[in-house]
Design an enzyme around this catalytic site. Structure first.
Site, PDB file in Angstrom:
ATOM      1  CB  SER A  51     -62.835  -4.565 -45.750  1.00 15.66           C
ATOM      2  OG  SER A  51     -62.036  -4.511 -46.910  1.00 15.66           O
ATOM      3  CE  LYS A 114     -63.545  -1.408 -49.111  1.00 14.76           C
ATOM      4  NZ  LYS A 114     -63.558  -2.006 -47.759  1.00 14.76           N
TER       5      LYS A 114
END
Length: 257
Positions: A51, A114
């Site tokens: 991701s 993230k």
């Protein structure tokens, strides 16, 4: 008559016990120092997903700075409740563009990574794959097509984004994909809006907490991802000693942008 006695060799038992005690002390001190470093200063993590490509890839072994933002309950082993409430000790919040490791709000046993896109009070929206913060689009520059690191048959566009002094490359898998167009997210106090760099392959703050990250509470932040120490190719595992040297030679000591 004087009795002649043979001199006996001194017993080595006390010396052996002393050496063992010194070894035990050394090991205990070393473990204590390692624990302090892990709990207070730095902690290693392995990247389990794609991701955050291309900056972080599956198999990267990274070091996270805990003192960068201070300490919260999430910073402690096993999420121990030793720091009460939502507070952070000696801390300040992350900046836009920082790459952050945190405990997933719906399941604190999981650690995710993230990039910070929105700070408390910000208004974040994605339109046609372009991210805007407070009505201003994050500058983007296309850098050509490439193939997804973990999925070589998937073609993606490399797009460079710049937030202040921080510049990094994201992946764009094409137009009209889920998450390319959103409503306006208002980030409440004590929370952050997070996104993965592999924009079309990331469950992040664009999705509710039951599916993705949702809005990330500050108390869930573990620390700032600082550096890739090394990286292992797919299939390498601790329980497979024959894979331990299956390293990616070009991913040693790479700063995380």
């Amino acid at each position: 008559m004087t009795e002649i006695t043979e001199p006996t060799a001194p017993s080595s038992a006390p010396s052996t016990r002393g050496e063992i005690l010194e070894i035990v002390k050394t090991v205990v001190v070393a473990l204590a120092l390692a624990t302090v470093l892990r709990v207070v200063l730095f902690q290693p993590f392995t990247i389990p997903s794609s991701s955050m490509e291309p900056g972080l890839v599956t198999g990267d072994y990274i070091v996270v700075s805990k003192f960068a933002y201070g300490w919260s309950r999430a910073s402690l082993p096993l999420n121990l409740p030793l720091i009460p409430g939502n507070g952070r000790l000696l801390g300040h919040g992350p900046k836009r563009g920082d790459v952050v490791v945190f405990r997933l709000p719906r399941d604190p046993k999981q650690t995710w990574v993230k990039r910070v896109i929105g700070l408390p009070g910000d208004r974040v929206q994605v339109t046609g794959g372009v991210v805007s913060v407070n009505g201003v689009a994050i500058p983007q520059a296309a850098e050509g097509l490439t193939h997804d690191f973990d999925a070589p048959t998937r073609e993606v566009m490399q797009v460079r984004e710049t937030q202040g002094s921080r510049s990094y490359v994201t992946y764009d898998g094409g137009s009209g994909l889920p998450g390319d167009d959103t409503g306006v997210y208002v980030v409440p106090a004590g929370n952050y809006f997070m996104m993965g760099d592999n924009r079309d392959n990331s469950l992040d703050s664009r999705w509710p907490g039951t599916v993705g990250v949702g809005l990330l509470p500050a108390k869930n932040i573990i620390g700032k991802a600082e550096i890739v120490v090394g990286s292992w190719n797919a299939g390498a595992a601790l329980i497979k000693p024959w894979t331990w040297l299956d390293l990616r030679g070009n991913r040693f000591f790479k700063p995380i942008r």
